[in-house]
Design an enzyme around this catalytic site. Structure first.
Site, PDB file in Angstrom:
ATOM      1  N   GLY A 393       0.893  -1.453   0.058  1.00 33.62           N
ATOM      2  CA  GLY A 393      -0.036   0.047  -0.017  1.00 33.62           C
ATOM      3  C   GLY A 393       0.852   1.243  -0.083  1.00 33.62           C
ATOM      4  O   GLY A 393       2.013   1.166   0.163  1.00 33.62           O
ATOM      5  N   SER A 718      -4.401   2.948 -18.818  1.00 34.98           N
ATOM      6  CA  SER A 718      -5.761   3.464 -17.944  1.00 34.98           C
ATOM      7  C   SER A 718      -6.304   4.440 -18.851  1.00 34.98           C
ATOM      8  O   SER A 718      -7.477   4.930 -18.621  1.00 34.98           O
ATOM      9  CB  SER A 718      -5.756   3.568 -16.712  1.00 34.98           C
ATOM     10  OG  SER A 718      -5.209   4.547 -16.292  1.00 34.98           O
ATOM     11  N   LYS A 761      -8.388   5.698  -7.253  1.00 33.58           N
ATOM     12  CA  LYS A 761      -8.621   6.666  -8.417  1.00 33.58           C
ATOM     13  C   LYS A 761     -10.258   7.261  -8.093  1.00 33.58           C
ATOM     14  O   LYS A 761     -10.283   8.575  -8.280  1.00 33.58           O
ATOM     15  CB  LYS A 761      -8.966   5.994  -9.663  1.00 33.58           C
ATOM     16  CG  LYS A 761      -7.268   5.536 -10.302  1.00 33.58           C
ATOM     17  CD  LYS A 761      -7.686   4.525 -11.717  1.00 33.58           C
ATOM     18  CE  LYS A 761      -6.124   4.376 -12.021  1.00 33.58           C
ATOM     19  NZ  LYS A 761      -6.149   3.651 -13.246  1.00 33.58           N
TER      20      LYS A 761
END
Length: 865
Positions: A393, A718, A761
């Site tokens: 993370g 993306s 996101k």
């Protein structure tokens, strides 16, 4: 028959007096003392007879009938009795016993005469006499009787009969057996019986000596070594080396106390012998001594007492960390499995085990010792080996601190080593002792620090390991983190196996793609996502603000922060997924408050948003915000970094060109992102009619795609649908809705492929003011990771093709994508389930958007909560 006579009786316990033998006797019983006095008053003769049983009151029934007439030679009065020296004169038989005086016994006796051999010159008899004398002499020698005294004793008795009596007296026989020899009147028979008894005694001595020889052969080497060591210590003491040798003895004792395997013991003993042979002034001496000190300080068998209480563990995790529910669930699952494992080892049914499961050095016979003794048996027990966890993370989300909480909830020691920048294999495995200044690797150093063999071992920043000509440390970690191999981990410095199988390894990383595949395959991944603004608000209120109050000597009354003040710090002064920068800013605010209180300007403060602006100054973070209006050629995309998610704008411009149709990409884009832009342009040219643009709108014209913040490198697939949407908008002249952001990879056929980092996101987009998000339909399952407070105020459009994206993003379009409305899921859930089930097989939640054409229609729905 002989003449009868009467004498006082001298009862004997555990002995028999023979004729011709002088015997010292202690007389203390009243009857015996009285009998002795009677004899002394008369002719000093007594009848010495053995007792059948060792009793204090020698009644006639406890006395034998055959005894020896003795004469008192010497007497000596002592306290409580009298010491006698008596000389045996001849055998006699007691006809009757009767009491005289107060308690004295007297006996009516008949003299008994021994039977001499008919022919003393018979060679057989003489051979018997010689053999008895020789064997008796051998027995005396074996018993340690001096040769001079032995010869004098044997040669002082010439007659065979009296000599047999002498031998019988010195034999170690039971009283009953000696009495039988006394009652034998035939000299030859008594001589044969004595010879047999002597031979039996010699055989016993031979067997005893054989046993002693075997024992000496086994202990002789050890005793010899001990003797030599004592002599060596004495020599060294004279030379002034005694203090060093005392240290060696202490080292030897510490090593002997270690419970080592045969292989380990052999190597350590070999090094100890080398140390003893090495001079303390030698450089090699210190090298060997340092090695042995490391060995004695390692926890070969010491374990921390392990306490597993799921309720207590849950409480600890909730106290130490806010949120991170998935991570806490995984940790509690591990603890539950471990608790069941310990209960099975101790033979306790898990349903009956409500108390803490404990394990320590004093494990039960069917517990830990058996587990160590039989590795295959431990594999059969569920939960025998704990997982090796990998926490992945962004920085500041609690990866390291939750590892401490795990150790606290388990009751184990906590050890942390940082692997950031490590680029030498020896950092993990250590250096061989041939090198000057060699030391064990960080794993063994951590185990010595823990002092137990079952700590919680944190490998921090495992993704930042380096590679150099000195080796790859990540390859060395393969053995450490493999449960099938780490039970015999060999450090180069130690050179002997060390068991790491009971260690709970936890690794942390920020970038998953930087961890080598084989190393990643050995660890169980646990993802840590960034915190939402509401989660940061709660963390600041529960942990950060109280901690900064303590560190800056403020009381709870002196500093209070309202929610809008904390949110102001989160939004305007920090830009991160974790809370480290947030804590620094809260600490900076607390210091300024402390300065004002110390200066007497204020007594206390209940901080609001305006107070934050006044004390912390102008905002330092300017995140992207939603566009002010719908714009042609500007699409809103989303990106993710370890610092968290955010939105970005993709700007497209169509310009007249030189007829060649140039394509320009700017904004410091990576190769993958450039390829996404080219794929978008190719799709637009190939599917102009489907997209509703003019056929010649791109022919001979230059296309320029720019992504602002040009100083920041950008890459990834993306942004494919974002670039395509901006391009279609610029060509068609249709505006893009400002409240819509999108993410997804685009193929040449127009398919929208799934992407990663969706939660971060979406959180970044919502923070920027976005209310609708377009994402690949294959990412629908990832919506379960989105916090409820975000899902309940955000609309999600699940796109399968670029048509779904265009119809949703452009102004005036009718969305063909599967849509999830932001209505709270707890309301009217049964009614919506019934309606959805009657319409189609889609998920039973909020549905929006018209049905599509035949062959491509898909009923809208949402992922279940």
């Amino acid at each position: 028959m002989g003449e009868r006579f009467t004498l006082p009786v001298l009862p004997l316990r555990d002995t028999v007096v023979y004729p011709g033998v002088a015997v010292p006797i202690s007389a203390g019983r009243p009857g015996t003392v009285e009998a002795v006095q009677e004899a002394l008053d008369g002719d000093r003769r007594m009848f010495a007879v053995a007792q059948r049983e060792n009793v204090d009151d020698p009644l006639p029934e406890y006395l034998y009938n055959v005894g020896t007439v003795v004469r008192i030679i010497q007497t000596h009065r002592v306290r409580g009795g009298v010491q006698l020296l008596v000389q045996g004169e001849g055998r006699a038989q007691a006809l009757t016993y009767h009491e005289e005086g107060q308690s004295m016994l007297q006996a009516v006796l008949l003299e008994m005469v021994h039977q001499e051999p008919q022919n003393p010159n018979d060679p057989a008899f003489q051979a018997l006499d010689r053999e008895l004398r020789d064997r008796a002499a051998e027995l005396g020698t074996r018993r340690g009787v001096p040769a001079e005294a032995l010869n004098q004793l044997i040669q002082g008795v010439d007659d065979p009969g009296p000599f047999a009596d002498l031998v019988a007296f010195y034999l170690e026989l039971e009283t009953a057996n000696k009495q039988e020899l006394l009652e034998m009147l035939d000299d030859e028979a008594r001589m044969r019986a004595c010879l047999v008894a002597v031979e039996r005694e010699l055989a016993r001595i031979d067997a005893q000596e054989d046993i002693q020889a075997k024992v000496q052969s086994e202990l002789g080497e050890r005793q010899r070594e001990m003797l030599l060591r004592e002599q060596l210590k004495a020599i060294q003491k004279e030379l002034g080396d005694g203090e060093d040798r005392d240290d060696l003895e202490e080292m030897r004792e510490r090593i002997e106390e270690l419970r080592l395997s045969e292989e380990q013991r052999s190597e350590v003993d070999r090094e100890l012998r080398r140390l003893e042979r090495t001079s303390p002034q030698s450089a090699e001496y210190q090298v060997i001594r340092t090695f042995l000190e490391w060995v004695t300080e390692l926890p070969w068998n010491e374990r921390a007492e392990e306490k597993i209480d799921l309720e207590r563990a849950t409480k600890i995790l909730e106290e130490d960390h806010h949120g991170l529910e998935d991570v806490k669930d995984r940790i509690l699952e591990f603890l539950a499995v471990r608790k069941l494992h310990l209960a099975r080892l101790n033979g306790v049914d898990a349903e009956e085990t409500e108390a803490d499961a404990e394990i320590g050095d004093s494990s039960s016979a069917n517990g830990k010792d058996d587990l160590e003794a039989d590795e295959e048996e431990s594999d059969d027990v569920p939960g025998g080996r704990g997982p090796i966890l990998l926490f992945v993370g962004p920085p500041g989300v609690g990866k390291t601190s939750i590892a401490k909480s795990i150790a606290r909830s388990l009751g184990r020691k906590y050890v942390r080593i940082s692997l950031g920048g490590a680029r030498d294999e020896a950092d993990i495995r250590g250096h061989r002792r041939t090198y000057v200044g060699a030391m064990p690797g960080r794993i063994i150093q951590g185990m010595r620090q823990a002092k137990t063999k079952n700590p919680v071992f944190l490998l921090d920043e495992v993704d930042k390991l380096g590679v150099s000509f000195q080796g790859d440390p990540s390859s060395a970690l393969l053995e450490v983190l493999d449960p099938a191999q780490n039970s015999s981990f060999v450090d180069h410095y130690l050179g002997i196996p060390f068991d790491l199988s009971e260690v709970l390894f936890i690794a942390t990383a920020n970038y998953l793609d930087r961890i080598p595949g084989p190393l990643l395959d050995r660890m169980e991944r646990v993802d840590f996502a960034g915190y939402t603004e509401l989660e940061k608000l709660q963390i600041a209120k529960k942990y950060l603000v109280p901690r900064q109050r303590r560190e800056n000597s403020l009381t709870e009354e002196e500093l209070q922060m309202e929610d809008d003040a904390v949110l102001s710090v989160v939004q305007s002064y920090t830009r991160e997924s974790g809370v480290r920068q947030l804590e620094r800013e809260v600490g900076r605010f607390a210091r300024k408050v402390a300065r004002q209180i110390a200066g007497g300007k204020v007594e206390k403060i209940n901080a609001s948003k305006s107070d934050v602006r006044e004390l912390l100054g102008r905002p330092r973070v300017h995140p992207e915000r939603i566009a002010d209006e719908d714009t042609v050629g500007v699409a809103t995309g989303m990106f993710y970094t370890p610092m968290g998610g955010d939105i970005m704008f993709v700007e497209t411009s169509i310009m007249p060109g030189d007829g060649k149709g140039g394509f320009i990409l700017t904004g410091q884009l990576g190769d993958v992102m450039k390829e996404s832009g080219r794929a978008a342009l190719s799709f637009a040219k190939a599917h102009w009619k489907q997209l509703g643009i003019e056929e010649d709108s791109l022919r001979g014209r230059d296309v320029h795609i720019h992504v602002p913040a040009g100083a920041i490198p950008k890459d990834g697939p993306s942004a494919g649908i974002t670039m395509a949407t901006a391009l279609v908008s610029a060509v068609s002249g249709r505006k893009i809705r400002r409240e819509v952001s999108m993410t997804g990879e685009l193929t040449l056929t127009g398919r929208v492929l799934p992407i990663g980092g969706l939660k971060e996101k979406v959180l970044g987009a919502v923070r920027a003011g976005i209310t609708e998000v377009i994402l690949p339909i294959d990412n629908e399952a990832d919506l379960e990771d989105i916090p409820d407070e975000v899902r309940e105020r955000t609309t999600f459009h699940l796109a399968e093709t670029l048509d779904d994206v265009i119809s949703t993003a452009l102004v005036g379009g009718t969305s063909t994508a599967k849509t999830i409305l932001p209505t709270p899921t707890v309301k009217k859930k049964p009614a919506r389930k019934k309606k959805a089930s009657s319409a189609s097989k889609a998920s039973p939640t909020n549905v929006a958007g018209p049905a599509r054409k035949a062959g491509s229609a898909r009923t809208a729905g949402s992922t279940p909560n």
